[in-house]
Write a protein that holds these residues in place. Structure first.
Motif, PDB file in Angstrom:
ATOM      1  N   ASP A   8       0.846  -1.197   0.000  1.00  0.00           N
ATOM      2  CA  ASP A   8       0.000   0.000   0.000  1.00  0.00           C
ATOM      3  C   ASP A   8       0.883   1.249   0.000  1.00  0.00           C
ATOM      4  OD1 ASP A   8      -2.357  -1.567  -0.035  1.00  0.00           O
ATOM      5  OD2 ASP A   8      -2.217  -1.836   2.130  1.00  0.00           O
ATOM      6  N   ALA A   9       0.772   2.080   1.036  1.00  0.00           N
ATOM      7  CA  ALA A   9       1.561   3.314   1.074  1.00  0.00           C
ATOM      8  C   ALA A   9       2.917   3.123   1.750  1.00  0.00           C
ATOM      9  CB  ALA A   9       0.786   4.413   1.795  1.00  0.00           C
ATOM     10  N   ARG A  45       4.599   6.689   1.664  1.00  0.00           N
ATOM     11  CA  ARG A  45       4.473   7.592   2.812  1.00  0.00           C
ATOM     12  C   ARG A  45       5.327   7.165   3.997  1.00  0.00           C
ATOM     13  NH1 ARG A  45      -1.727   9.841   3.335  1.00  0.00           N
ATOM     14  NH2 ARG A  45      -1.872  10.681   1.210  1.00  0.00           N
ATOM     15  N   GLN A 181       2.133   0.990   8.573  1.00  0.00           N
ATOM     16  CA  GLN A 181       0.816   1.208   7.960  1.00  0.00           C
ATOM     17  C   GLN A 181      -0.002   2.201   8.776  1.00  0.00           C
ATOM     18  OE1 GLN A 181      -0.132   0.306   5.089  1.00  0.00           O
ATOM     19  NE2 GLN A 181       0.982  -1.526   4.480  1.00  0.00           N
ATOM     20  N   GLU A 182       0.085   2.125  10.095  1.00  0.00           N
ATOM     21  CA  GLU A 182      -0.615   3.095  10.947  1.00  0.00           C
ATOM     22  C   GLU A 182      -0.074   4.502  10.711  1.00  0.00           C
ATOM     23  OE1 GLU A 182      -0.411   2.022  15.047  1.00  0.00           O
ATOM     24  OE2 GLU A 182      -0.948  -0.075  14.680  1.00  0.00           O
ATOM     25  N   ALA A 184       1.354   5.637   8.135  1.00  0.00           N
ATOM     26  CA  ALA A 184       1.053   6.087   6.772  1.00  0.00           C
ATOM     27  C   ALA A 184      -0.306   6.744   6.655  1.00  0.00           C
ATOM     28  CB  ALA A 184       1.152   4.913   5.803  1.00  0.00           C
ATOM     29  N   THR A 185      -1.181   6.568   7.650  1.00  0.00           N
ATOM     30  CA  THR A 185      -2.494   7.209   7.618  1.00  0.00           C
ATOM     31  C   THR A 185      -2.446   8.636   8.187  1.00  0.00           C
ATOM     32  OG1 THR A 185      -3.195   6.417   9.807  1.00  0.00           O
ATOM     33  CG2 THR A 185      -3.605   4.956   7.923  1.00  0.00           C
ATOM     34  N   LEU A 186      -1.320   9.039   8.766  1.00  0.00           N
ATOM     35  CA  LEU A 186      -1.202  10.366   9.369  1.00  0.00           C
ATOM     36  C   LEU A 186      -0.911  11.419   8.299  1.00  0.00           C
ATOM     37  CD1 LEU A 186       0.930   9.311  12.478  1.00  0.00           C
ATOM     38  CD2 LEU A 186      -1.565   9.587  12.340  1.00  0.00           C
ATOM     39  N   ASP A 218      -5.178  19.391   3.932  1.00  0.00           N
ATOM     40  CA  ASP A 218      -5.298  18.366   4.979  1.00  0.00           C
ATOM     41  C   ASP A 218      -5.862  18.939   6.273  1.00  0.00           C
ATOM     42  OD1 ASP A 218      -4.449  16.328   3.384  1.00  0.00           O
ATOM     43  OD2 ASP A 218      -2.391  16.280   4.139  1.00  0.00           O
ATOM     44  N   PRO A 231     -12.773   8.993  10.140  1.00  0.00           N
ATOM     45  CA  PRO A 231     -11.315   9.179  10.074  1.00  0.00           C
ATOM     46  C   PRO A 231     -10.955  10.090   8.911  1.00  0.00           C
ATOM     47  CG  PRO A 231     -11.883   6.845  10.204  1.00  0.00           C
ATOM     48  CD  PRO A 231     -13.156   7.584   9.926  1.00  0.00           C
ATOM     49  N   ILE A 233      -8.895  11.500   5.687  1.00  0.00           N
ATOM     50  CA  ILE A 233      -8.095  10.929   4.596  1.00  0.00           C
ATOM     51  C   ILE A 233      -7.149  12.009   4.127  1.00  0.00           C
ATOM     52  CG2 ILE A 233      -8.164   9.904   2.305  1.00  0.00           C
ATOM     53  CD1 ILE A 233     -11.005   8.980   2.908  1.00  0.00           C
ATOM     54  N   ARG A 235      -4.052  13.707   2.098  1.00  0.00           N
ATOM     55  CA  ARG A 235      -3.503  13.564   0.754  1.00  0.00           C
ATOM     56  C   ARG A 235      -2.156  14.275   0.582  1.00  0.00           C
ATOM     57  NH1 ARG A 235      -7.406  11.038  -1.847  1.00  0.00           N
ATOM     58  NH2 ARG A 235      -9.589  11.378  -1.228  1.00  0.00           N
TER      59      ARG A 235
END
Length: 237
Positions: A8-9, A45, A181-182, A184-186, A218, A231, A233, A235
Protein backbone atom coordinates in the motif's frame (compact mmCIF):
# COMPACT_ATOMS: atom_id res chain seq x y z
CA UNK A 1 21.66 -6.78 -3.33
CA UNK A 2 18.51 -4.81 -2.48
CA UNK A 3 14.84 -5.72 -2.87
CA UNK A 4 11.99 -3.21 -2.88
CA UNK A 5 8.36 -4.20 -2.33
CA UNK A 6 5.32 -1.99 -1.87
CA UNK A 7 2.67 -2.61 0.78
CA UNK A 8 0.00 0.00 0.00
CA UNK A 9 1.56 3.31 1.07
CA UNK A 10 4.52 1.57 2.75
CA UNK A 11 7.67 0.53 0.89
CA UNK A 12 9.89 -2.23 2.26
CA UNK A 13 13.60 -2.06 1.43
CA UNK A 14 15.43 -5.32 2.16
CA UNK A 15 19.21 -5.56 2.24
CA UNK A 16 20.09 -8.74 0.35
CA UNK A 17 23.66 -9.75 1.03
CA UNK A 18 23.01 -12.63 3.44
CA UNK A 19 26.31 -14.28 2.53
CA UNK A 20 28.00 -11.19 4.06
CA UNK A 21 25.33 -10.75 6.75
CA UNK A 22 24.12 -7.71 4.81
CA UNK A 23 27.37 -5.81 5.26
CA UNK A 24 27.34 -2.49 3.44
CA UNK A 25 29.67 -1.91 0.53
CA UNK A 26 29.78 1.04 -1.84
CA UNK A 27 27.21 -0.42 -4.23
CA UNK A 28 24.69 -1.29 -1.51
CA UNK A 29 24.97 2.16 0.09
CA UNK A 30 24.30 3.80 -3.26
CA UNK A 31 21.45 1.40 -4.09
CA UNK A 32 19.72 1.93 -0.74
CA UNK A 33 19.65 5.71 -1.02
CA UNK A 34 18.55 5.58 -4.65
CA UNK A 35 15.74 3.12 -3.90
CA UNK A 36 14.56 5.11 -0.89
CA UNK A 37 14.37 8.32 -2.90
CA UNK A 38 12.66 6.54 -5.78
CA UNK A 39 9.99 5.08 -3.51
CA UNK A 40 9.29 8.48 -1.94
CA UNK A 41 9.05 10.04 -5.39
CA UNK A 42 6.57 7.29 -6.33
CA UNK A 43 4.31 8.17 -3.39
CA UNK A 44 5.44 5.99 -0.49
CA UNK A 45 4.47 7.59 2.81
CA UNK A 46 6.62 5.39 5.07
CA UNK A 47 9.74 3.32 4.38
CA UNK A 48 10.75 0.19 6.28
CA UNK A 49 14.35 -1.04 6.12
CA UNK A 50 15.30 -4.60 7.10
CA UNK A 51 17.87 -7.28 6.31
CA UNK A 52 17.47 -10.64 4.63
CA UNK A 53 18.34 -13.69 6.71
CA UNK A 54 19.52 -13.58 10.31
CA UNK A 55 21.26 -10.18 10.35
CA UNK A 56 19.98 -6.64 9.94
CA UNK A 57 23.40 -5.35 8.91
CA UNK A 58 26.77 -6.56 10.20
CA UNK A 59 28.50 -3.27 9.40
CA UNK A 60 30.77 -2.07 6.65
CA UNK A 61 32.04 -4.85 4.39
CA UNK A 62 35.61 -5.34 5.64
CA UNK A 63 36.53 -7.15 2.43
CA UNK A 64 35.77 -4.02 0.45
CA UNK A 65 38.02 -1.22 -0.65
CA UNK A 66 37.92 1.78 1.64
CA UNK A 67 38.48 5.35 0.58
CA UNK A 68 36.69 8.56 -0.16
CA UNK A 69 34.23 6.92 -2.58
CA UNK A 70 33.03 4.43 0.03
CA UNK A 71 32.81 7.02 2.80
CA UNK A 72 30.93 9.42 0.52
CA UNK A 73 28.47 6.66 -0.39
CA UNK A 74 28.01 5.49 3.21
CA UNK A 75 27.46 8.91 4.74
CA UNK A 76 25.54 10.13 1.73
CA UNK A 77 23.13 7.26 2.31
CA UNK A 78 22.88 7.72 6.08
CA UNK A 79 22.39 11.48 5.95
CA UNK A 80 20.16 11.14 2.91
CA UNK A 81 17.72 8.95 4.83
CA UNK A 82 17.44 11.61 7.52
CA UNK A 83 16.56 14.22 4.89
CA UNK A 84 13.73 12.24 3.31
CA UNK A 85 10.33 13.88 3.98
CA UNK A 86 8.77 10.59 5.16
CA UNK A 87 9.31 8.48 8.30
CA UNK A 88 11.76 5.60 7.95
CA UNK A 89 11.34 2.56 10.23
CA UNK A 90 14.17 0.11 10.88
CA UNK A 91 12.99 -3.48 11.33
CA UNK A 92 16.08 -4.79 13.11
CA UNK A 93 15.94 -8.54 12.63
CA UNK A 94 19.33 -9.45 14.09
CA UNK A 95 22.75 -7.92 14.74
CA UNK A 96 23.14 -4.26 13.74
CA UNK A 97 26.82 -3.65 14.27
CA UNK A 98 28.93 -0.67 13.23
CA UNK A 99 27.34 0.67 10.06
CA UNK A 100 24.30 -1.43 10.99
CA UNK A 101 23.78 0.63 14.14
CA UNK A 102 24.42 3.75 12.06
CA UNK A 103 21.73 2.66 9.60
CA UNK A 104 19.30 2.05 12.45
CA UNK A 105 20.07 5.53 13.80
CA UNK A 106 19.50 7.08 10.37
CA UNK A 107 15.98 5.66 10.51
CA UNK A 108 13.42 7.61 12.53
CA UNK A 109 11.98 4.68 14.47
CA UNK A 110 13.33 1.25 15.37
CA UNK A 111 11.50 -2.05 15.86
CA UNK A 112 13.71 -4.94 16.97
CA UNK A 113 13.24 -8.66 17.42
CA UNK A 114 14.79 -10.80 20.17
CA UNK A 115 17.98 -11.42 18.14
CA UNK A 116 18.86 -7.75 17.71
CA UNK A 117 22.26 -6.49 18.88
CA UNK A 118 23.73 -2.99 18.66
CA UNK A 119 27.30 -1.78 18.82
CA UNK A 120 29.81 0.57 17.20
CA UNK A 121 33.16 -1.19 17.80
CA UNK A 122 35.42 1.30 16.02
CA UNK A 123 37.80 1.27 18.99
CA UNK A 124 38.43 -2.42 18.22
CA UNK A 125 39.39 -1.88 14.59
CA UNK A 126 40.99 1.56 14.58
CA UNK A 127 38.26 3.08 12.42
CA UNK A 128 36.05 6.07 13.18
CA UNK A 129 32.50 7.25 12.66
CA UNK A 130 31.43 10.80 12.08
CA UNK A 131 30.23 13.22 14.75
CA UNK A 132 26.63 12.88 13.53
CA UNK A 133 26.63 9.20 14.51
CA UNK A 134 27.79 9.82 18.07
CA UNK A 135 25.59 12.85 18.63
CA UNK A 136 22.53 11.05 17.26
CA UNK A 137 23.27 8.04 19.45
CA UNK A 138 23.58 10.37 22.44
CA UNK A 139 20.30 12.12 21.59
CA UNK A 140 18.38 8.90 21.02
CA UNK A 141 19.80 6.68 23.77
CA UNK A 142 21.44 9.08 26.20
CA UNK A 143 25.01 9.94 27.06
CA UNK A 144 25.57 6.90 29.25
CA UNK A 145 24.87 4.33 26.57
CA UNK A 146 26.62 6.41 23.91
CA UNK A 147 29.79 6.44 26.00
CA UNK A 148 29.58 2.70 26.66
CA UNK A 149 29.28 1.95 22.94
CA UNK A 150 31.85 4.49 21.78
CA UNK A 151 34.44 4.46 24.60
CA UNK A 152 34.18 0.88 25.87
CA UNK A 153 33.15 -0.74 22.55
CA UNK A 154 30.29 -2.54 24.27
CA UNK A 155 27.43 -4.33 22.54
CA UNK A 156 23.86 -4.24 23.88
CA UNK A 157 21.00 -6.62 23.26
CA UNK A 158 17.43 -5.80 22.33
CA UNK A 159 16.07 -5.56 25.87
CA UNK A 160 18.78 -3.18 27.04
CA UNK A 161 18.36 -1.12 23.87
CA UNK A 162 14.66 -0.80 24.70
CA UNK A 163 15.44 0.44 28.22
CA UNK A 164 17.68 3.19 26.86
CA UNK A 165 15.34 4.22 24.06
CA UNK A 166 17.52 2.99 21.22
CA UNK A 167 14.66 0.63 20.28
CA UNK A 168 11.13 2.04 20.19
CA UNK A 169 9.13 -1.19 19.91
CA UNK A 170 9.80 -4.90 20.09
CA UNK A 171 8.60 -7.22 17.35
CA UNK A 172 9.36 -8.78 14.00
CA UNK A 173 9.07 -7.47 10.47
CA UNK A 174 5.30 -7.90 10.46
CA UNK A 175 5.08 -5.71 13.57
CA UNK A 176 7.23 -3.05 11.90
CA UNK A 177 5.10 -3.12 8.76
CA UNK A 178 1.90 -2.89 10.80
CA UNK A 179 3.23 0.16 12.66
CA UNK A 180 4.33 1.70 9.37
CA UNK A 181 0.82 1.21 7.96
CA UNK A 182 -0.61 3.09 10.95
CA UNK A 183 1.87 5.93 10.48
CA UNK A 184 1.05 6.09 6.77
CA UNK A 185 -2.49 7.21 7.62
CA UNK A 186 -1.20 10.37 9.37
CA UNK A 187 -0.87 13.78 7.73
CA UNK A 188 2.19 13.65 5.41
CA UNK A 189 2.97 17.37 5.54
CA UNK A 190 2.89 17.33 9.33
CA UNK A 191 5.15 14.27 9.48
CA UNK A 192 7.61 15.92 7.10
CA UNK A 193 7.64 19.08 9.23
CA UNK A 194 8.04 17.15 12.48
CA UNK A 195 10.90 15.06 11.08
CA UNK A 196 12.64 18.17 9.79
CA UNK A 197 12.46 19.85 13.21
CA UNK A 198 13.56 16.73 15.10
CA UNK A 199 16.55 16.35 12.78
CA UNK A 200 17.68 19.94 13.24
CA UNK A 201 16.42 21.59 10.05
CA UNK A 202 17.26 25.22 9.36
CA UNK A 203 14.97 28.02 10.47
CA UNK A 204 13.94 29.05 6.97
CA UNK A 205 13.04 25.51 5.91
CA UNK A 206 11.21 24.85 9.17
CA UNK A 207 9.20 28.05 8.74
CA UNK A 208 8.26 26.94 5.23
CA UNK A 209 7.05 23.49 6.30
CA UNK A 210 5.21 24.97 9.29
CA UNK A 211 3.30 27.34 7.01
CA UNK A 212 2.62 24.55 4.53
CA UNK A 213 0.86 22.50 7.22
CA UNK A 214 -1.43 25.35 8.28
CA UNK A 215 -2.23 26.29 4.68
CA UNK A 216 -2.88 22.72 3.53
CA UNK A 217 -6.05 21.03 2.37
CA UNK A 218 -5.30 18.37 4.98
CA UNK A 219 -6.13 20.84 7.77
CA UNK A 220 -9.53 21.36 6.20
CA UNK A 221 -9.96 17.62 5.73
CA UNK A 222 -9.24 17.01 9.42
CA UNK A 223 -11.85 19.58 10.41
CA UNK A 224 -14.41 18.04 8.06
CA UNK A 225 -13.66 14.56 9.38
CA UNK A 226 -14.19 15.71 12.96
CA UNK A 227 -17.54 17.25 12.03
CA UNK A 228 -18.58 14.13 10.13
CA UNK A 229 -17.27 11.78 12.83
CA UNK A 230 -15.04 9.78 10.46
CA UNK A 231 -11.32 9.18 10.07
CA UNK A 232 -9.58 11.84 7.98
CA UNK A 233 -8.10 10.93 4.60
CA UNK A 234 -4.90 12.93 4.22
CA UNK A 235 -3.50 13.56 0.75
CA UNK A 236 -0.37 15.54 1.56
CA UNK A 237 -1.53 18.79 0.05
Amino acid sequence: MLATTRHDAVSLLTLQRPERRNAINLELAQALLAAAQSEVDAGARVLVVTGEGTSFCSGADLTGVYGDAFLDALYGMLHGLTRLPVPVVAAVNGPAIGAGTQLALACDLRVADEKALFGVPTARNGMAVDAWTMRTLQTVAGGGLARRLMLAAETVDRDEAVRYGLVDRTGDLDAALAWAQEIATLAPLTLAHNKLVLNGGGEEEVARTFAACWESEDVQEAAAARAEKRPPIFRGR
